[in-house]
Motif scaffolding. Sequence first.
Motif, PDB file in Angstrom:
ATOM      1  N   GLY A 146       0.687  -1.315  -0.080  1.00  0.00           N
ATOM      2  CA  GLY A 146      -0.025   0.060  -0.037  1.00  0.00           C
ATOM      3  C   GLY A 146       0.741   1.391   0.134  1.00  0.00           C
ATOM      4  O   GLY A 146       0.478   2.188  -0.061  1.00  0.00           O
ATOM      5  N   ASN A 147       2.095   1.015   0.296  1.00  0.00           N
ATOM      6  CA  ASN A 147       3.044   2.518   0.058  1.00  0.00           C
ATOM      7  C   ASN A 147       3.750   2.355  -1.421  1.00  0.00           C
ATOM      8  O   ASN A 147       4.415   1.530  -2.046  1.00  0.00           O
ATOM      9  N   VAL A 148       3.094   3.631  -2.157  1.00  0.00           N
ATOM     10  CA  VAL A 148       3.871   3.870  -3.368  1.00  0.00           C
ATOM     11  C   VAL A 148       5.135   4.614  -3.221  1.00  0.00           C
ATOM     12  O   VAL A 148       5.360   5.605  -2.593  1.00  0.00           O
ATOM     13  N   PHE A 149       5.922   3.584  -3.720  1.00  0.00           N
ATOM     14  CA  PHE A 149       7.601   4.437  -3.905  1.00  0.00           C
ATOM     15  C   PHE A 149       7.752   4.944  -5.256  1.00  0.00           C
ATOM     16  O   PHE A 149       7.332   4.290  -6.492  1.00  0.00           O
ATOM     17  N   LYS A 150       8.126   6.066  -5.572  1.00  0.00           N
ATOM     18  CA  LYS A 150       8.099   6.676  -6.829  1.00  0.00           C
ATOM     19  C   LYS A 150       9.001   8.089  -6.540  1.00  0.00           C
ATOM     20  O   LYS A 150       9.338   8.432  -5.370  1.00  0.00           O
ATOM     21  N   ILE A 151       9.690   8.358  -7.672  1.00  0.00           N
ATOM     22  CA  ILE A 151      10.552   9.678  -7.652  1.00  0.00           C
ATOM     23  C   ILE A 151       9.637  10.739  -6.880  1.00  0.00           C
ATOM     24  O   ILE A 151       8.593  11.205  -7.669  1.00  0.00           O
ATOM     25  N   GLN A 152      10.125  11.471  -6.082  1.00  0.00           N
ATOM     26  CA  GLN A 152       9.354  12.541  -5.410  1.00  0.00           C
ATOM     27  C   GLN A 152       9.626  13.819  -6.367  1.00  0.00           C
ATOM     28  O   GLN A 152      10.520  14.838  -6.234  1.00  0.00           O
ATOM     29  N   VAL A 153       9.018  13.852  -7.451  1.00  0.00           N
ATOM     30  CA  VAL A 153       9.231  14.864  -8.608  1.00  0.00           C
ATOM     31  C   VAL A 153       8.915  16.158  -7.916  1.00  0.00           C
ATOM     32  O   VAL A 153       9.390  17.178  -8.510  1.00  0.00           O
ATOM     33  N   LEU A 154       7.754  16.336  -7.226  1.00  0.00           N
ATOM     34  CA  LEU A 154       7.563  17.624  -6.608  1.00  0.00           C
ATOM     35  C   LEU A 154       8.769  18.528  -5.990  1.00  0.00           C
ATOM     36  O   LEU A 154       9.024  19.440  -5.882  1.00  0.00           O
ATOM     37  N   ASP A 155       9.383  17.493  -4.952  1.00  0.00           N
ATOM     38  CA  ASP A 155      10.625  17.865  -4.281  1.00  0.00           C
ATOM     39  C   ASP A 155      11.730  18.358  -5.129  1.00  0.00           C
ATOM     40  O   ASP A 155      12.300  19.303  -5.030  1.00  0.00           O
ATOM     41  N   LEU A 156      11.769  17.500  -6.247  1.00  0.00           N
ATOM     42  CA  LEU A 156      12.806  18.028  -7.124  1.00  0.00           C
ATOM     43  C   LEU A 156      12.406  19.212  -8.118  1.00  0.00           C
ATOM     44  O   LEU A 156      13.358  20.153  -8.000  1.00  0.00           O
ATOM     45  N   LEU A 157      11.310  19.299  -8.271  1.00  0.00           N
ATOM     46  CA  LEU A 157      10.844  20.476  -8.948  1.00  0.00           C
ATOM     47  C   LEU A 157      10.991  21.705  -8.184  1.00  0.00           C
ATOM     48  O   LEU A 157      11.429  22.836  -8.562  1.00  0.00           O
ATOM     49  N   ASN A 158      10.499  21.617  -6.786  1.00  0.00           N
ATOM     50  CA  ASN A 158      10.676  22.750  -5.843  1.00  0.00           C
ATOM     51  C   ASN A 158      11.962  23.084  -5.590  1.00  0.00           C
ATOM     52  O   ASN A 158      12.131  24.327  -5.005  1.00  0.00           O
ATOM     53  N   GLY A 159      13.116  22.407  -5.703  1.00  0.00           N
ATOM     54  CA  GLY A 159      14.215  22.601  -5.322  1.00  0.00           C
ATOM     55  C   GLY A 159      14.782  23.048  -6.604  1.00  0.00           C
ATOM     56  O   GLY A 159      16.063  23.764  -6.289  1.00  0.00           O
ATOM     57  N   LEU A 160      14.356  23.397  -7.532  1.00  0.00           N
ATOM     58  CA  LEU A 160      14.838  24.034  -8.578  1.00  0.00           C
ATOM     59  C   LEU A 160      14.967  25.550  -8.705  1.00  0.00           C
ATOM     60  O   LEU A 160      14.329  25.999  -7.698  1.00  0.00           O
ATOM     61  N   SER A 161      15.703  26.333  -9.560  1.00  0.00           N
ATOM     62  CA  SER A 161      15.730  27.700  -9.350  1.00  0.00           C
ATOM     63  C   SER A 161      14.419  28.534  -9.477  1.00  0.00           C
ATOM     64  O   SER A 161      14.106  29.307  -8.622  1.00  0.00           O
ATOM     65  N   VAL A 162      13.767  28.387 -10.657  1.00  0.00           N
ATOM     66  CA  VAL A 162      12.685  29.099 -10.782  1.00  0.00           C
ATOM     67  C   VAL A 162      11.442  27.994 -11.283  1.00  0.00           C
ATOM     68  O   VAL A 162      11.276  27.823 -12.621  1.00  0.00           O
ATOM     69  N   PRO A 163      10.805  27.153 -10.472  1.00  0.00           N
ATOM     70  CA  PRO A 163      10.256  26.137 -10.713  1.00  0.00           C
ATOM     71  C   PRO A 163       8.738  26.481 -11.679  1.00  0.00           C
ATOM     72  O   PRO A 163       8.416  25.490 -12.426  1.00  0.00           O
ATOM     73  N   TYR A 164       8.431  27.855 -11.622  1.00  0.00           N
ATOM     74  CA  TYR A 164       7.438  28.121 -12.238  1.00  0.00           C
ATOM     75  C   TYR A 164       7.582  28.743 -13.673  1.00  0.00           C
ATOM     76  O   TYR A 164       6.802  28.919 -14.452  1.00  0.00           O
TER      77      TYR A 164
ATOM     78  N   GLU B 242       2.668  16.908 -11.013  1.00  0.00           N
ATOM     79  CA  GLU B 242       3.289  15.634 -10.779  1.00  0.00           C
ATOM     80  C   GLU B 242       3.627  14.802 -12.061  1.00  0.00           C
ATOM     81  O   GLU B 242       4.520  14.241 -12.508  1.00  0.00           O
ATOM     82  N   SER B 243       2.473  14.778 -12.641  1.00  0.00           N
ATOM     83  CA  SER B 243       2.326  13.799 -13.980  1.00  0.00           C
ATOM     84  C   SER B 243       3.156  14.407 -15.063  1.00  0.00           C
ATOM     85  O   SER B 243       3.680  13.738 -15.906  1.00  0.00           O
ATOM     86  N   ARG B 244       3.012  15.873 -14.897  1.00  0.00           N
ATOM     87  CA  ARG B 244       3.931  16.411 -16.122  1.00  0.00           C
ATOM     88  C   ARG B 244       5.443  16.088 -15.831  1.00  0.00           C
ATOM     89  O   ARG B 244       6.221  15.958 -16.731  1.00  0.00           O
ATOM     90  N   MET B 245       5.887  16.256 -14.808  1.00  0.00           N
ATOM     91  CA  MET B 245       7.142  16.143 -14.014  1.00  0.00           C
ATOM     92  C   MET B 245       7.680  14.659 -14.523  1.00  0.00           C
ATOM     93  O   MET B 245       8.776  14.436 -14.741  1.00  0.00           O
ATOM     94  N   GLN B 246       6.601  13.660 -14.003  1.00  0.00           N
ATOM     95  CA  GLN B 246       7.004  12.393 -14.432  1.00  0.00           C
ATOM     96  C   GLN B 246       7.334  11.967 -15.879  1.00  0.00           C
ATOM     97  O   GLN B 246       8.105  11.421 -16.251  1.00  0.00           O
ATOM     98  N   ALA B 247       6.491  12.906 -16.880  1.00  0.00           N
ATOM     99  CA  ALA B 247       6.494  12.525 -17.982  1.00  0.00           C
ATOM    100  C   ALA B 247       7.997  13.122 -18.711  1.00  0.00           C
ATOM    101  O   ALA B 247       8.706  12.428 -19.598  1.00  0.00           O
ATOM    102  N   VAL B 248       8.284  14.174 -18.184  1.00  0.00           N
ATOM    103  CA  VAL B 248       9.720  14.698 -18.200  1.00  0.00           C
ATOM    104  C   VAL B 248      10.622  13.968 -17.949  1.00  0.00           C
ATOM    105  O   VAL B 248      11.661  13.723 -18.867  1.00  0.00           O
ATOM    106  N   LEU B 249      10.721  13.458 -16.793  1.00  0.00           N
ATOM    107  CA  LEU B 249      11.743  12.768 -16.246  1.00  0.00           C
ATOM    108  C   LEU B 249      11.770  11.315 -17.076  1.00  0.00           C
ATOM    109  O   LEU B 249      13.034  10.887 -17.517  1.00  0.00           O
ATOM    110  N   ASN B 250      10.903  10.801 -17.128  1.00  0.00           N
ATOM    111  CA  ASN B 250      10.806   9.703 -18.064  1.00  0.00           C
ATOM    112  C   ASN B 250      11.542   9.731 -19.442  1.00  0.00           C
ATOM    113  O   ASN B 250      12.243   8.608 -19.827  1.00  0.00           O
ATOM    114  N   VAL B 251      10.915  10.756 -20.081  1.00  0.00           N
ATOM    115  CA  VAL B 251      11.831  11.138 -21.162  1.00  0.00           C
ATOM    116  C   VAL B 251      13.505  11.309 -21.071  1.00  0.00           C
ATOM    117  O   VAL B 251      14.378  10.848 -21.874  1.00  0.00           O
ATOM    118  N   MET B 252      13.684  12.216 -20.073  1.00  0.00           N
ATOM    119  CA  MET B 252      15.238  12.354 -19.783  1.00  0.00           C
ATOM    120  C   MET B 252      15.831  11.244 -19.458  1.00  0.00           C
ATOM    121  O   MET B 252      16.900  10.877 -19.997  1.00  0.00           O
TER     122      MET B 252
END
Lengths: 524, 516
Positions: A427-445, A505-515
Amino acid sequence: MTPYSGPWTAVEAAHLLRRCTFGATFQEIEDAVNAGMATSVNQLFSPSLTDDPLAYDTAEQIVNLGETWVNAVYPQDNTANQQTEGARMKSLGAWIAKNLNQENLTLTEKMLFFWQNHFGVTSSGDARAMYQYLQLLRQHALGNVKQLVKDVSVDPCMLLFLNGSTNTVYSPNENYGRELLELFTVGKGPQLAAGDYSTFTEQDVAAAAKIFTGNIVQGVRSATLNQVTSTFMPILHDNTTKTLSYHFANQSITGNGVMEYADYIDVVFNQNDTALAICRKLYRYFVNYEITPWVEQNVIADMAQTFAANNFEIAPVLIELLSSEHFYDISMRGAIIKSPLEMLLTMLNTSETTANFDLQSTYQIYLSMYGLADQMGQAYAAPPSVAGWTAYYQAPAFYRLWINSTYIKKRFDVANLLTSNLYNVNGNVFKIQVLDLLNGLSVPYSAPQVIDDLCLVLFPKDIPAADKLLIKNILTNGLPDFEWTIQYNDYLSDPTNPVFYTPVESRMQAVLNVMFKMPQFHVC
Amino acid sequence: MKRRSFLKNGALASLSLPFVQNGLSMQAVAKKLFDVPKSAEDKVLVIIRMNGGNDGLNMVFPTDQYSELMVQRANILIPENQILPLTPAVGLHPKMTGMQTLFNEGKLSVIQNVGYPQANRSHFRSMDIWTTGALDINQTSGWLGRYFDSAYPNFPDDYPNVDYPDPFAISLGSEVSTTCQGLMGNFSHTVSNPFNASNLLLTSVTNDGTYYGGQIEYISTLINQTNEYGQQISGAASSGNSLSNLYDPNNPLAVQLKYVAQMISGGLKTKVYILNVGGFDTHDAQVDQNNVSEGVHADLLLRISDAVSAFQHDLQLLGLEQRVAGFTFSEFGRQVASNGSFGTDHGDAAPLLMFGSCISNGIVGSNPVIANQVNNQAGIDMQIDFRDIYASILKDWFEVDPNVIQSLFEQNITYYDLLQGCTNSILEKDPSNSQGALVYPNPSLGQHHLKFMAQSERYEIFLIDQQGRVQAKVLDQHLIQGEQNLSFEVHNLATGTYYYLIKSLHYQELVGFQKQ
């Protein structure tokens, strides 16, 4: 070596951290930029400790779940004994992956794996011995290499692995002595004559075998002994004088009992070949697979000199290398293909994604991470041979051996798994915390800035603007950039609302998937 | 209204088949001529995603409320006399002449006011809703992905295999389709160019001579070698055919739809093709201020209309019309009232267009009701739930068991009659519909006769050898209802077994004979 004196920007800082850790965050790269090169390099040598592995699998029959088994006996009953060993090895595998995932920003884990590859030890039937051995490597990972080799020579796990535990005056076993010379220290050169390998001869192998006689190992899977230990038994030791070959100036090693192996290792380290061989391995691990004559003369020779001048402390050598012009040379960037563990952990560590669930789930997830690396060709505790993984020594392919048609497919499967919401453990989903990654970038918006930052974190070299546009279009779903800004700001204003965070989250997942599936991600 | 009642045969009869093609492609055509869709297995669905939120009111006009539209959006509203009429109350954007023709031929449906309850005006969230086919925030698989999972378990581990050598879905472009996300893998395979489908790489990889360049070149080569579907797709595309000259090479959607036609006609067993057109987020300058019939939105609609009608034309020439259907969708419509920037802002429901010769009805649903005064931010209310459209497509087109369909969706499904236009018209499905084709004398030496009952429509008759190669097209004309007795000279044929393939829009039959 010429020290690096060029600009110190995010590009250089990212290069340093990519080569020295299993994945740095954008913020950590920024911090390194601000700290400067010298401080950043020095900080990599901070000590790094770890907790003990814990029992989590119900097959463990001695300690309670949640307690450590590293100082616990095994069951008497044969079946229960085997089951407990299985449970402990699973715990150990998970613990290894957990340590890699939760590393501090130091060289410890990277160098720990260097030594694991260097000595090529596979567990020999007792998880406690393997644990002790790995802790020994950890203790010396950034320390004195001569001392490390001495300690490894009498470590129970190594004694079991290379037959040291049955090497006695009555029946000398050459296994360890040969590998010590051929792989761990002076290395093997071209064969000059029968039994003469440029750096040592069969005479030296025979002498080494005798020198290392006399250690026994006790406690393997014992129901009464809570540790695996090695003990020197004078009666089993060949205390005669051993004469070394002309490569060692025909030196004699006089019988010296329990300290004789250490006397011998001092002699071996006095050979310049030892420093050269280890420095070549360090170079291949940190800089590039190809050792050109120029590199041999100007880099390896300097490293070896520093190594010997500092009594085989590793830190001065690495500090010199990691601060050198050569290390930051543009032609060295991206020359290394990431090992499976480097690839897998980079996916997780660049976002500081960790498994923090209940004990069972956490360990199961980490064991899966260990298993994924195994399926991609890198089972940490079970190198393919005593020589380590072929990617680190097999010319001419070297790092390319990490990738073949099976392994690349597996790498893509891993990318798919970790950028989805599909990996569910109890019941625990393990996935890359893409929101944390995004929020840690210089200008996430800012969509273009997000892609720039991700390229810095994930790719060794910048990619063409047109390619960045393609990736940005995945982030924005082909919409104008301002729509991403609106979406991100909506999410920021109500970050726990799934209606807002799920699309981001789903957009960031799609980006990371491709990268993650771009060739550029697989090099560093 | 059933499709046959508004069928216009004139347009069909005027077309002729350019049948002088190279041998390889000819075989592919011949193969497809036999390939009546015997089952749902052969059906193909084409999905065109209009990304950004399509202004439905500037695409399909409720012309019975033109004066209300003038109240709402005078600065962008197209003059009434330029709107292309479909029915007395419904019209199309003036750029969409191709689709108007399709409508008149019974090959285009307008499904009105499609959306979902409590519309979300975030592009990202709403697109996720449309692609997952669910309002549940926790649903991460796509609606087609769930269907594929139910039909083809153990994906991706057990695929490709001998029975299913081809990808289940193809996403034209570089991103796999969320619509096809299954439980354990994504059923869609990305293809930028089917003639070079071994290339999986999104971005450029050049070996600049550095260590880095050498490594990424090595990895990219392996990535492409690992592409299991690459050869299948390239093989199909190159043995496939495209016969229409209507595709505009400068229209990216047309280029991609031509690829789709080539892949289908080349025998690729892919069931779903997904295409993407961006640029519909028309907050400003949606129309040209000086000529509201022109502008960004007009260009986009022109592209879609032209590309789809060229594609449909091609399918007809290839004899594939009854195997292929498609539809467009967008994440939302736009607001009823325009803004001051000659654009429109995010709204709610919008019409969806469905195309193919098997559509059931011209217009599904009724016109939206346009208020006679501006209500700020109002969108179009949903009339038809998009999830019911998906469910109906699965039922009509892929013939999925309704119990299975219900298990794929969260709502209680209301089915619409969408794609049943061909269901009862195929000979093989209804033996009593056989038109009793007969060749006599058989075996034949010189002149012989082909006898069959014709409906009043256009017929094509092909002479085909035992290898499936078309030897000749012996007839292409509109026939009058009644018994036909045609005579052909066959003395030049080599000895062997031959067939006549008799084809019309609703009928297809194969009748064999021996040449002595």
